[in-house]
Scaffold this active site. Structure first.
Site, PDB file in Angstrom:
ATOM      1  N   ASP A 256       1.264  21.078  13.879  1.00  0.00           N
ATOM      2  CA  ASP A 256       1.238  22.055  12.805  1.00  0.00           C
ATOM      3  C   ASP A 256       1.803  23.388  13.307  1.00  0.00           C
ATOM      4  O   ASP A 256       1.441  23.864  14.389  1.00  0.00           O
ATOM      5  CB  ASP A 256      -0.209  22.236  12.336  1.00  0.00           C
ATOM      6  CG  ASP A 256      -0.341  23.212  11.195  1.00  0.00           C
ATOM      7  OD1 ASP A 256       0.152  22.904  10.102  1.00  0.00           O
ATOM      8  OD2 ASP A 256      -0.941  24.288  11.401  1.00  0.00           O
ATOM      9  N   GLU A 291       6.276  20.542  12.725  1.00  0.00           N
ATOM     10  CA  GLU A 291       6.480  21.409  11.569  1.00  0.00           C
ATOM     11  C   GLU A 291       6.946  22.733  12.164  1.00  0.00           C
ATOM     12  O   GLU A 291       6.197  23.390  12.873  1.00  0.00           O
ATOM     13  CB  GLU A 291       5.182  21.603  10.787  1.00  0.00           C
ATOM     14  CG  GLU A 291       5.350  22.541   9.600  1.00  0.00           C
ATOM     15  CD  GLU A 291       4.017  23.016   9.038  1.00  0.00           C
ATOM     16  OE1 GLU A 291       3.893  23.091   7.807  1.00  0.00           O
ATOM     17  OE2 GLU A 291       3.111  23.333   9.833  1.00  0.00           O
TER      18      GLU A 291
END
Length: 599
Positions: A256, A291
């Site tokens: 993330d 990401e």
């Protein structure tokens, strides 16, 4: 078993070492069951003690000079909650059903993202495991778990974890998680874990008590930000990644906000993790996915004779262009894609990122991104919705509830038959229109502040489009959590059955027609063909194959460039030139016939 610097780890039967970094404290003791053991401190701030007579499930914690009893910041198992006692965890007690599982190649990934707590009524690892065979029968080859690291409270998305090594107690035990992974492997499915290393949660973060120096002075927008210039901080997360991959046999990790895992003068944390994975896990395939808001190809490129650090990056650009083009929404995150969403979608399909160095309004006109057209399409994970894009809307509404069915079908065909890696959010396989909300279990005194933050974030995902009197579900209310649980009761309804059949057909075609083009891909290029607005005409040259897409996402019939190859999929389209709204065609050419094509 992964052995590292942090936490209480077993070195052999009944023997272990407890280690914790607390540089500003003078003394710490380990309490294990009814024993209290003083710990030795070294010059770098590490406290350590050897322990005999350990048993799987023993409760323990650390005692501070002021008398506080705190859980292990690297606890592998929490007794009841993130705030409760830690437990000794011996991964050797679990008997794996699939010890010979070696994974699947990346080009075969068809990813199903799920949230453990709302995927089933029970909201546990074991309950989730019971539904995996059905997903495999539809053609999904991987599940991606939203973060499962322990967080304060029972309900949440998992992005505010505070104990990075402990599976969230409300979902089950560590062995329950292993069982889920075993069942997935039985069904031929990989399991990818979403890990959050860019911040820790605000509530219940015991690491701040042990080592304030673990964190940088400037917090992230979501919570305390680790200081990756410190070796102790880096080791906590690098060891954590290895721990999930070895002790639980996850097939991959999704990082993330990986662009924040940096510190000046130090290697990118994901690169260090990738190097360790290559050196230490050689008996099976591991996939690392990022990401990364920077839109940079570097993590996906082989350098200095070494493989790329990561297999792929989540491609938000693709989603945002799709959303603007099909809904007309152009607020918040979507503003950057409002000027030419159709052109942007064509670029995303042909080249990966849309922003490849152009000025970007949300960045005050500064250039954003780098060229990505040289990367193979499998370097991009595409999606038409995910947890973020649904749950951060005030109503938690899905794209299937915002646009007409024929367009939604066309988008699904585009997602599953394009050469990129497709990702689906749970429920999308039967086109549910059920909302998925943002939900939490924060302390009551933070309620008002949390609601304000919720409204601010929703503005970035179309929140301002609703009437002022819209009823905003309270994220902290248990009802909001329960309303987000998948309604499997509608699975046997005619519409749901039709959608499942459609998805199964698409994934069977992907397996038969797309996978052979992507295996051992020597080269790849995408080409955009001239077409009317809202008509997508893209060809991909994939080694010895050519794949052709024609799709009309407009509301009127439109002419599309003719295809040259064998049409193997047709949606709503009788011919190959004039496509009705939602009309979609995929065609393919292989081998020598490709030589006659020009773009």
């Amino acid at each position: 078993m992964n052995k590292g610097n942090w936490g209480l780890t077993l070195t052999s039967d009944a023997l272990g070492i407890a280690r914790v970094w607390a540089p500003d404290l003078d003394e710490i003791s380990l309490q294990i069951q009814d024993r209290t053991l003083p710990m030795r401190k070294d010059g770098d701030g590490w406290f350590e003690v050897s322990v005999e007579g350990l048993a799987h499930g023993d409760t323990y914690g650390f005692i501070f000079p002021d008398g506080r009893h705190l859980p292990d910041p690297a606890s592998r198992w929490q007794a009841h909650s993130a705030e409760s006692a830690s437990r000794v965890a011996d991964s050797r007690t679990y008997s794996w059903q699939n010890p010979g599982w070696t994974g699947r190649p990346w080009h075969e990934a068809v990813i199903y993202e799920l949230h453990v707590g709302t995927f089933t009524e029970a909201g546990t690892f074991r309950a989730a495991a019971e539904r995996l065979e059905t997903l495999a029968e539809l053609g999904f080859t991987a599940i991606e778990l939203m973060p499962i690291a322990a967080f304060q409270g029972n309900r949440g998305w998992g992005y505010d974890g505070v104990l990075a090594y402990a599976p969230h107690p409300a979902y089950g035990t560590p062995d329950d998680l292993r069982h889920l992974i075993d069942i997935a492997h039985n069904a031929g499915m990989m399991v990818i874990l979403d890990v959050v290393y860019n911040h820790l949660g605000v509530f219940g973060n015991v690491l701040e008590a042990y080592a304030p120096k673990f964190f940088s002075q400037g917090a992230s927008p979501w919570g305390p930000a680790p200081d990756f210039s410190r070796p102790q901080t880096r080791s906590y997360f690098i060891e954590n990644a290895l721990y999930w991959l070895t002790d639980f046999r996850f097939d991959g990790l999704r990082f993330d906000a990986s662009d924040l895992l940096v510190a000046e003068g130090h290697a990118w944390v994901v690169k260090d993790i990738a190097d360790r994975v290559r050196n230490e896990i050689q008996d099976r395939i591991v996939h690392l996915v990022v990401e990364d808001a920077r839109n940079v190809p570097g993590p996906l490129e082989a350098l200095d004779g070494k493989p790329a650090s990561c297999r792929a990056a989540w491609n938000d650009d693709f989603h945002h262009a799709v959303h603007v083009l099909t809904t007309g929404e152009a607020v918040g995150h979507y503003k950057d894609f409002a000027e030419d969403p159709c052109g942007g979608l064509r670029t995303a399909l042909a080249e990966g990122f849309i922003y490849q160095g152009q000025p970007r309004a949300s960045k005050d006109g500064e250039p954003s991104g780098e060229p990505s057209g040289h990367l193979p399409p499998t370097c991009f994970v595409n999606f038409i919705q995910n947890h973020d894009q649904i749950g951060n809307r005030l109503k938690g509404d899905r794209l299937s509830a915002l646009i007409d069915e024929r367009t939604f079908k066309a988008l699904n065909a585009m997602l599953y038959l394009s050469p990129h890696i497709p990702l689906t959010f749970m429920g999308e396989e039967f086109a549910t229109r059920q909302s998925f909300f943002f939900f939490s279990d924060y302390p009551p005194e933070t309620h008002e502040e949390a609601l304000k933050a919720r409204m601010k974030e929703a503005d970035n995902f179309g929140g301002t489009l609703y009437d002022e009197d819209v009823s905003v579900p309270d994220p902290n209310a248990p009802e909001t959590f329960h309303a987000s649980k998948i309604e499997w009761r509608i699975l046997e309804e005619e519409r749901s059955l039709s959608w499942q059949s459609f998805v199964k057909e698409l994934l069977a075609l992907r397996r038969a027609r797309i996978w052979p083009m992507l295996a051992d891909l020597p080269s790849a290029r995408g080409f955009i063909l001239p077409a009317p607005d809202k008509v997508i005409a893209v060809n991909w040259e994939l080694g010895d194959h050519v794949l052709e897409l024609r799709c009309n996402l407009g509301s009127e019939p439109a002419e599309a460039p003719a295809t040259s190859g064998e049409v193997f999929f047709r949606l709503l389209a009788d011919g190959e030139i004039v496509l009705p709204p939602g009309g979609t065609i995929f065609a393919a050419t292989a081998g020598a016939a490709k030589q006659n094509l020009s773009f």
